[in-house]
Design a protein around this motif. Structure first.
Motif, PDB file in Angstrom:
ATOM      1  N   ALA A 163       0.878  -1.175   0.000  1.00  0.00           N
ATOM      2  CA  ALA A 163       0.000   0.000   0.000  1.00  0.00           C
ATOM      3  C   ALA A 163       0.912   1.220   0.000  1.00  0.00           C
ATOM      4  O   ALA A 163       1.577   1.510   1.003  1.00  0.00           O
ATOM      5  CB  ALA A 163      -0.909  -0.007   1.225  1.00  0.00           C
ATOM      6  N   SER A 165       1.398   5.055  -0.138  1.00  0.00           N
ATOM      7  CA  SER A 165       0.606   6.258   0.117  1.00  0.00           C
ATOM      8  C   SER A 165       1.084   7.478  -0.647  1.00  0.00           C
ATOM      9  O   SER A 165       0.343   8.457  -0.787  1.00  0.00           O
ATOM     10  CB  SER A 165       0.615   6.576   1.620  1.00  0.00           C
ATOM     11  OG  SER A 165       1.944   6.852   2.063  1.00  0.00           O
ATOM     12  N   GLY A 176      -2.621   4.264  -1.965  1.00  0.00           N
ATOM     13  CA  GLY A 176      -3.489   4.615  -0.848  1.00  0.00           C
ATOM     14  C   GLY A 176      -2.875   4.202   0.472  1.00  0.00           C
ATOM     15  O   GLY A 176      -1.821   3.565   0.526  1.00  0.00           O
ATOM     16  N   ASP A 177      -3.550   4.586   1.553  1.00  0.00           N
ATOM     17  CA  ASP A 177      -3.044   4.206   2.870  1.00  0.00           C
ATOM     18  C   ASP A 177      -3.346   2.737   3.137  1.00  0.00           C
ATOM     19  O   ASP A 177      -4.206   2.119   2.493  1.00  0.00           O
ATOM     20  CB  ASP A 177      -3.663   5.094   3.950  1.00  0.00           C
ATOM     21  CG  ASP A 177      -5.157   4.874   4.086  1.00  0.00           C
ATOM     22  OD1 ASP A 177      -5.557   3.993   4.876  1.00  0.00           O
ATOM     23  OD2 ASP A 177      -5.927   5.559   3.372  1.00  0.00           O
ATOM     24  N   LEU A 179      -4.797   0.977   5.564  1.00  0.00           N
ATOM     25  CA  LEU A 179      -6.113   0.513   5.984  1.00  0.00           C
ATOM     26  C   LEU A 179      -7.119   0.565   4.839  1.00  0.00           C
ATOM     27  O   LEU A 179      -7.934  -0.353   4.674  1.00  0.00           O
ATOM     28  CB  LEU A 179      -6.610   1.335   7.175  1.00  0.00           C
ATOM     29  CG  LEU A 179      -7.931   0.885   7.797  1.00  0.00           C
ATOM     30  CD1 LEU A 179      -7.897  -0.586   8.176  1.00  0.00           C
ATOM     31  CD2 LEU A 179      -8.264   1.745   9.017  1.00  0.00           C
ATOM     32  N   THR A 180      -7.060   1.613   4.027  1.00  0.00           N
ATOM     33  CA  THR A 180      -7.974   1.713   2.888  1.00  0.00           C
ATOM     34  C   THR A 180      -7.745   0.572   1.909  1.00  0.00           C
ATOM     35  O   THR A 180      -8.700  -0.063   1.429  1.00  0.00           O
ATOM     36  CB  THR A 180      -7.797   3.065   2.178  1.00  0.00           C
ATOM     37  OG1 THR A 180      -8.138   4.121   3.084  1.00  0.00           O
ATOM     38  CG2 THR A 180      -8.695   3.154   0.950  1.00  0.00           C
ATOM     39  N   ILE A 181      -6.473   0.289   1.598  1.00  0.00           N
ATOM     40  CA  ILE A 181      -6.165  -0.828   0.701  1.00  0.00           C
ATOM     41  C   ILE A 181      -6.611  -2.142   1.333  1.00  0.00           C
ATOM     42  O   ILE A 181      -7.147  -3.031   0.650  1.00  0.00           O
ATOM     43  CB  ILE A 181      -4.662  -0.867   0.374  1.00  0.00           C
ATOM     44  CG1 ILE A 181      -4.231   0.415  -0.345  1.00  0.00           C
ATOM     45  CG2 ILE A 181      -4.316  -2.102  -0.455  1.00  0.00           C
ATOM     46  CD1 ILE A 181      -4.854   0.608  -1.697  1.00  0.00           C
ATOM     47  N   LEU A 183      -9.087  -2.717   3.334  1.00  0.00           N
ATOM     48  CA  LEU A 183     -10.539  -2.894   3.269  1.00  0.00           C
ATOM     49  C   LEU A 183     -10.983  -3.367   1.891  1.00  0.00           C
ATOM     50  O   LEU A 183     -12.018  -4.028   1.761  1.00  0.00           O
ATOM     51  CB  LEU A 183     -11.240  -1.591   3.658  1.00  0.00           C
ATOM     52  CG  LEU A 183     -11.109  -1.212   5.139  1.00  0.00           C
ATOM     53  CD1 LEU A 183     -11.713   0.157   5.397  1.00  0.00           C
ATOM     54  CD2 LEU A 183     -11.767  -2.260   6.021  1.00  0.00           C
ATOM     55  N   GLU A 184     -10.209  -3.056   0.860  1.00  0.00           N
ATOM     56  CA  GLU A 184     -10.532  -3.546  -0.479  1.00  0.00           C
ATOM     57  C   GLU A 184     -10.296  -5.048  -0.598  1.00  0.00           C
ATOM     58  O   GLU A 184     -10.809  -5.689  -1.512  1.00  0.00           O
ATOM     59  CB  GLU A 184      -9.702  -2.786  -1.507  1.00  0.00           C
ATOM     60  CG  GLU A 184     -10.051  -1.295  -1.578  1.00  0.00           C
ATOM     61  CD  GLU A 184      -9.131  -0.528  -2.505  1.00  0.00           C
ATOM     62  OE1 GLU A 184      -8.221  -1.156  -3.101  1.00  0.00           O
ATOM     63  OE2 GLU A 184      -9.307   0.698  -2.632  1.00  0.00           O
ATOM     64  N   ARG A 207     -13.634   2.735  12.680  1.00  0.00           N
ATOM     65  CA  ARG A 207     -13.843   2.662  11.220  1.00  0.00           C
ATOM     66  C   ARG A 207     -14.213   1.241  10.804  1.00  0.00           C
ATOM     67  O   ARG A 207     -15.124   1.040  10.001  1.00  0.00           O
ATOM     68  CB  ARG A 207     -12.586   3.123  10.499  1.00  0.00           C
ATOM     69  CG  ARG A 207     -12.719   3.134   8.974  1.00  0.00           C
ATOM     70  CD  ARG A 207     -11.452   3.656   8.324  1.00  0.00           C
ATOM     71  NE  ARG A 207     -11.516   3.560   6.866  1.00  0.00           N
ATOM     72  CZ  ARG A 207     -10.484   3.847   6.061  1.00  0.00           C
ATOM     73  NH1 ARG A 207      -9.331   4.261   6.575  1.00  0.00           N
ATOM     74  NH2 ARG A 207     -10.615   3.743   4.747  1.00  0.00           N
TER      75      ARG A 207
END
Length: 235
Positions: A163, A165, A176-177, A179-181, A183-184, A207
């Motif tokens: 990931a 950033s 991306g950060d 955590l965002t990656i 969640l995908e 979150r």
């Protein structure tokens, strides 16, 4: 200490051979002290599961204001003595009663305890699949890439995703950060382990819970500075 490598400008990998076997579990942390600064300790998590040869790998980031980390990064050399104290639970040990798939989310040297969990699964495969998200700023910050590549090539149940950033050259799926990656890549039923800098962990549990992920399946590191009562002094 038998090895001191610097795979990136601000991270060192120290390899220590234990004089007396330390009964640690992957995900735990141990206090580390150098005789160059007696009485001062730094919490570090081994980056490996226990090995037959007794070696322990420690990942250290150079911190400008860090007295112990500064010496571990800049001064200690192979052949020097390091003191390791008794291991403590950090909240990142595997739930051995579960065989749920794992989603591991690492930032910086938070990779160390999560890589140790991967090695633990590799030592006794139980059918679970593991996805490890490695959060860094740019591709060149992937300081442990050689070991991670070897692990992924050796185990078809393991998927490792960077990931990035702040890397405009990264593939869109890797931008991306952490955590965002992560969640995908999340799948129902996974147990989620997160370890990294405070900015990455801040607000992570709310979150995840807001997305319907049960709190019992979310594992975050304890604040190790609260455990210093067992030490003479701490960084």
């Amino acid at each position: 200490m038998i090895g001191h490598d610097r795979p990136s400008p601000d991270i060192a990998i120290l390899t220590v051979r234990q004089w007396r076997r330390l009964p640690f579990r992957p995900g735990q942390a141990v206090p580390v002290c150098t005789p160059r600064l007696p009485g001062h300790w730094r919490w570090l998590s081994p980056a490996n599961a226990p090995r037959a040869d007794g070696t322990v790998e420690l990942h250290v980031r150079a911190v400008p204001a860090g007295t112990v980390s500064h010496r571990l990064f800049h001064e200690v050399r192979p052949g020097e003595l390091l003191w390791l104290g008794p291991p403590v639970d950090t909240g990142l040990s595997l739930d051995l009663a579960s065989t749920n798939d794992l989603l591991l989310v690492a930032g910086g040297t938070g990779l160390a305890p999560l890589r140790a969990l991967v090695e633990q699964v590799a030592a006794a495969p139980d059918g679970r699949r593991v996805t490890l998200i490695v959060g860094v700023r740019t591709f060149t910050d992937l300081y442990d890439s050689i070991t991670l590549d070897k692990l992924q090539c050796a185990h078809d149940w393991l998927t490792i995703v960077p990931a990035l950033s702040d890397d405009p050259c990264a593939e869109p799926a890797e931008q991306g950060d952490a955590l965002t990656i992560a969640l995908e890549h999340h799948q129902p039923g996974q147990h989620i382990y997160l370890c990294g800098p405070p900015a990455m962990l801040a607000g992570a549990r709310p979150r995840l819970c807001a997305l319907g992920i049960p709190a019992a399946r979310i594992y975050l590191p304890k604040e190790l500075h609260l455990l210093t009562a067992c030490l003479p002094d701490e960084l």
